[in-house]
Design an enzyme around this catalytic site. Structure first.
Site, PDB file in Angstrom:
ATOM      1  N   TRP A  70       0.827  -1.214   0.000  1.00  0.00           N
ATOM      2  CA  TRP A  70       0.000   0.000   0.000  1.00  0.00           C
ATOM      3  C   TRP A  70       0.850   1.248   0.000  1.00  0.00           C
ATOM      4  O   TRP A  70       0.551   2.216  -0.708  1.00  0.00           O
ATOM      5  CB  TRP A  70      -0.984  -0.028   1.174  1.00  0.00           C
ATOM      6  CG  TRP A  70      -1.883  -1.210   1.080  1.00  0.00           C
ATOM      7  CD1 TRP A  70      -1.945  -2.273   1.930  1.00  0.00           C
ATOM      8  CD2 TRP A  70      -2.819  -1.496   0.017  1.00  0.00           C
ATOM      9  NE1 TRP A  70      -2.869  -3.193   1.468  1.00  0.00           N
ATOM     10  CE2 TRP A  70      -3.406  -2.750   0.299  1.00  0.00           C
ATOM     11  CE3 TRP A  70      -3.207  -0.811  -1.139  1.00  0.00           C
ATOM     12  CZ2 TRP A  70      -4.374  -3.331  -0.530  1.00  0.00           C
ATOM     13  CZ3 TRP A  70      -4.154  -1.387  -1.959  1.00  0.00           C
ATOM     14  CH2 TRP A  70      -4.725  -2.623  -1.656  1.00  0.00           C
ATOM     15  N   ASP A 112      -2.210   6.505   6.236  1.00  0.00           N
ATOM     16  CA  ASP A 112      -3.241   5.620   5.700  1.00  0.00           C
ATOM     17  C   ASP A 112      -3.591   4.632   6.814  1.00  0.00           C
ATOM     18  O   ASP A 112      -2.824   3.741   7.136  1.00  0.00           O
ATOM     19  CB  ASP A 112      -2.688   4.879   4.474  1.00  0.00           C
ATOM     20  CG  ASP A 112      -3.655   3.824   3.938  1.00  0.00           C
ATOM     21  OD1 ASP A 112      -4.746   3.657   4.496  1.00  0.00           O
ATOM     22  OD2 ASP A 112      -3.288   3.171   2.942  1.00  0.00           O
ATOM     23  N   LYS A 155     -13.049  -1.877   6.318  1.00  0.00           N
ATOM     24  CA  LYS A 155     -12.500  -2.801   7.304  1.00  0.00           C
ATOM     25  C   LYS A 155     -13.167  -2.527   8.667  1.00  0.00           C
ATOM     26  O   LYS A 155     -14.010  -3.299   9.106  1.00  0.00           O
ATOM     27  CB  LYS A 155     -10.974  -2.666   7.401  1.00  0.00           C
ATOM     28  CG  LYS A 155     -10.254  -3.242   6.164  1.00  0.00           C
ATOM     29  CD  LYS A 155      -9.797  -2.152   5.247  1.00  0.00           C
ATOM     30  CE  LYS A 155      -8.731  -2.524   4.245  1.00  0.00           C
ATOM     31  NZ  LYS A 155      -8.995  -3.539   3.274  1.00  0.00           N
TER      32      LYS A 155
END
Ligand code: PLP
Ligand code: PLP
Ligand code: MG
Ligand code: MG
Ligand code: MG
Ligand code: MG
Lengths: 362, 362
Positions: free
Chosen positions: B102, B173, B197
């Site tokens: 990511w 993030d 999530k």
């Protein structure tokens, strides 16, 4: 439970059958022991929904094989930027037909990006009460594309036929009338629509794009703002809004069950006629905003003789259970959005209410 | 109905109570006669939901008044581009700590935009099995920001303490661990997280941004890619994904009802301990990927001694009703995502299954 008479401009009414199905399987999708929202977007169960949404749309609109259906987040508003970003090379011009606030916003985003733009025609002079005639359009060989808004949601105008341009580089924002009638897809390079009027809930934008366009993106366009990223990954490059796509799939199934776009188009004509007739037969008590040959079958805009009377009308309509009849904040007056999922009965009820209100207040 | 043991990495498990509430009011939201999906985003009923989602998040994370909560579409992946677009002026450098796929994607998007970047530290050498120590980080006065991924969803690593950088220009993030524990918000200029999530369904991204950052955007940034556009319009510049935000509001209410992030954090520790203990007490039958002091409490990654054995484990787990235990496509092996909404009982069941499988296969 009594359903509201929902004339919202978007997000707007959804078919009751679609809501009931979503409700039934909300906690346990197809005996997975999970909600559809809890499925991985890489799972077979979810991918079947995703792919079915694409194939249903292709069937309904008879989309030829040289087009793809993409699912993108960000609303139609993000498309205003993605279009010039992806399609306008140096020296190319984005050519726009201005039919209201949405096309104004679309051209504004091309300008923010520093791209060259031109105005093919504009109906601003008469407060966007009409769609320009095809013969009025100024198009040129340097145009990267011609951009139109097929239905102006705010002023209540709608294109009845579409221009044929060089390489069919016609791009249309169909947010407020996609799937309301059959379409000559081959005229278009790209069609896009935020789902929240005729397709489903907000949060998902559908893009129908001709495959040759996918090669146009510059190297400096961010990955999730390039159409080819969505194409190469079947719109699963990053996590899609899975529940919104599931609802879209169910709405498309519902349209299919209604007999497809031809049947829906016929019903939409009948629904709109109820309300336009109430306007036309009111001896000027109700005054439509759009010129007759530009009238939208999706958004019916009208005024009463004074602001006070409009206000009274809207208040009494609200008390009678009608929702969403206020005109857009920017223009005032009244607007009835009669999208695919708005039942005939709701339009009848509105027509009756309009006649009754006129009798009491004329 | 039997609920699956859902260990998906995202979209992932939602609290059953939240799903039941959504189901109950899906067709008729608060006696409006409409689904929440059918409400106008400009209506009082919807705006109350929208604003409550913001205020619940502010309460839960004790977000100070000089921060705002924004709702943006496009996923965390779009943030990878919006951050350099909005925050990197000429000559400024985007500095990134690489802890996995990511952060690699995040820096890649800054490069695509032609911005200058640097790498503050990287754990790539050891296949991203750890979070770099604070003392390893290379930061410089020219940095426009330092970007970190607070929890790497794929490799199962998590930051335990956060760096303090100049002007607190730290951007994180937190897609896979936001709301899993209390946070020192003041260390951060911006925090972002895709909801799918710990926060809700996919299709909505939450951004917590310090107000002084809102003045940074260049004139050439498209309207819906500027943070100040969202701020000035309370994230209602264009149509937000209303249903996703409604679900987010309900999840935030649920976390509040559980006793807030402190209580959730304690539970998350207990849940993760069950599985990490099964790994640590397996005499090497299960091998954790992450180094001990970098272990994530959200994504527990492990391998068995051979690919065949891993495969057998995953197949038998699947047959026993466990969902989502496959490692990410890019790394293989096994991964159990134990987000907030994954019940203690599901983790217990997995622990028991792991012990049983070991006994049968050691
Ligand atoms: C014709 C048209 N285009 C674009 C938009 C903007 O869509 P979104 O809010 O999804 O960005 C609207 C919204 O009503 C619209 O009616
Ligand atoms: C840490 C992290 N960042 C970013 C992303 C990408 O998020 P999205 O799919 O919403 O773009 C993910 C997805 O799993 C993630 O785990
Ligand atoms: Mg939208
Ligand atoms: Mg327009
Ligand atoms: Mg997403
Ligand atoms: Mg990473």
């Amino acid at each position: 439970m009594k359903r509201a008479y929902n004339f919202n401009a978007g997000p707007s009414a959804l078919p009751l059958e679609v809501l009931l199905k979503a409700q039934e399987e909300l906690v346990n999708f197809q005996d997975t022991g999970m909600s559809v929202m809890e499925l991985s977007h890489r799972s077979k169960d979810y991918e079947a929904v995703h792919n079915e949404a694409q194939s249903l749309l292709k069937q309904l609109l008879q989309i030829p094989d040289n087009y793809e259906v993409l699912f993108i987040q960000g609303g139609a508003s993000l498309q205003f930027s993605m279009i010039p970003m992806n399609f306008l090379a140096e020296g190319q011009i984005g050519n726009y037909v201005l039919t209201g606030a949405w096309s104004e916003k679309a051209i504004k985003e091309a300008k923010i990006l520093g791209r060259a733009t031109s105005i093919a025609a504009s109906a601003k002079e008469t407060n966007y009460d009409r769609i320009p005639k095809l013969s009025e359009l100024n198009v040129a060989p340097e145009d990267g594309y011609l951009h139109i808004t097929s239905n102006n949601t705010i002023f209540g105008t709608q294109w009845k036929e579409f221009p044929t341009v060089k390489d069919n580089m016609l791009i249309a924002d169909m947010s407020s009338d996609i799937l309301s009638k059959p379409l000559p897809i081959n005229n278009f390079a790209m069609i896009y629509a935020g789902a929240q009027k005729n397709l489903g809930p907000s949060g998902i934008t559908v893009v129908i794009i001709r495959k040759d366009l996918l090669e146009r993106s510059h190297d400096q366009v961010p990955s999730v703002l390039r159409y080819d990223t969505f194409s190469k990954n079947n719109s699963l490059y990053n996590t899609p809004p899975t529940f919104a796509i599931y609802m879209l799939r169910n709405v498309l199934q519902w349209v299919t069950d209604q007999g497809g776009v031809e049947a829906i188009a016929k019903l939409n004509e009948d629904k709109a006629a109820l309300i336009y007739n109430a306007i036309d037969e009111s001896n000027g008590f109700y005054k439509g905003h759009a010129q007759n040959d530009s009238r939208s079958l999706m958004n019916i805009t009208f005024n009463l003789s004074s602001d006070e009377l409009s206000k009274k009308f809207l208040q009494e309509a609200k008390d009678a259970g009608f929702v969403g009849l206020n005109g857009h904040r920017s223009v005032g007056g009244c607007r009835a959005s009669t999208y695919n999922a708005v039942p005939f009965e709701a339009c009848e009820a509105l027509r009756n209410f309009m006649i009754k209100f006129q009798k009491a207040n004329a």
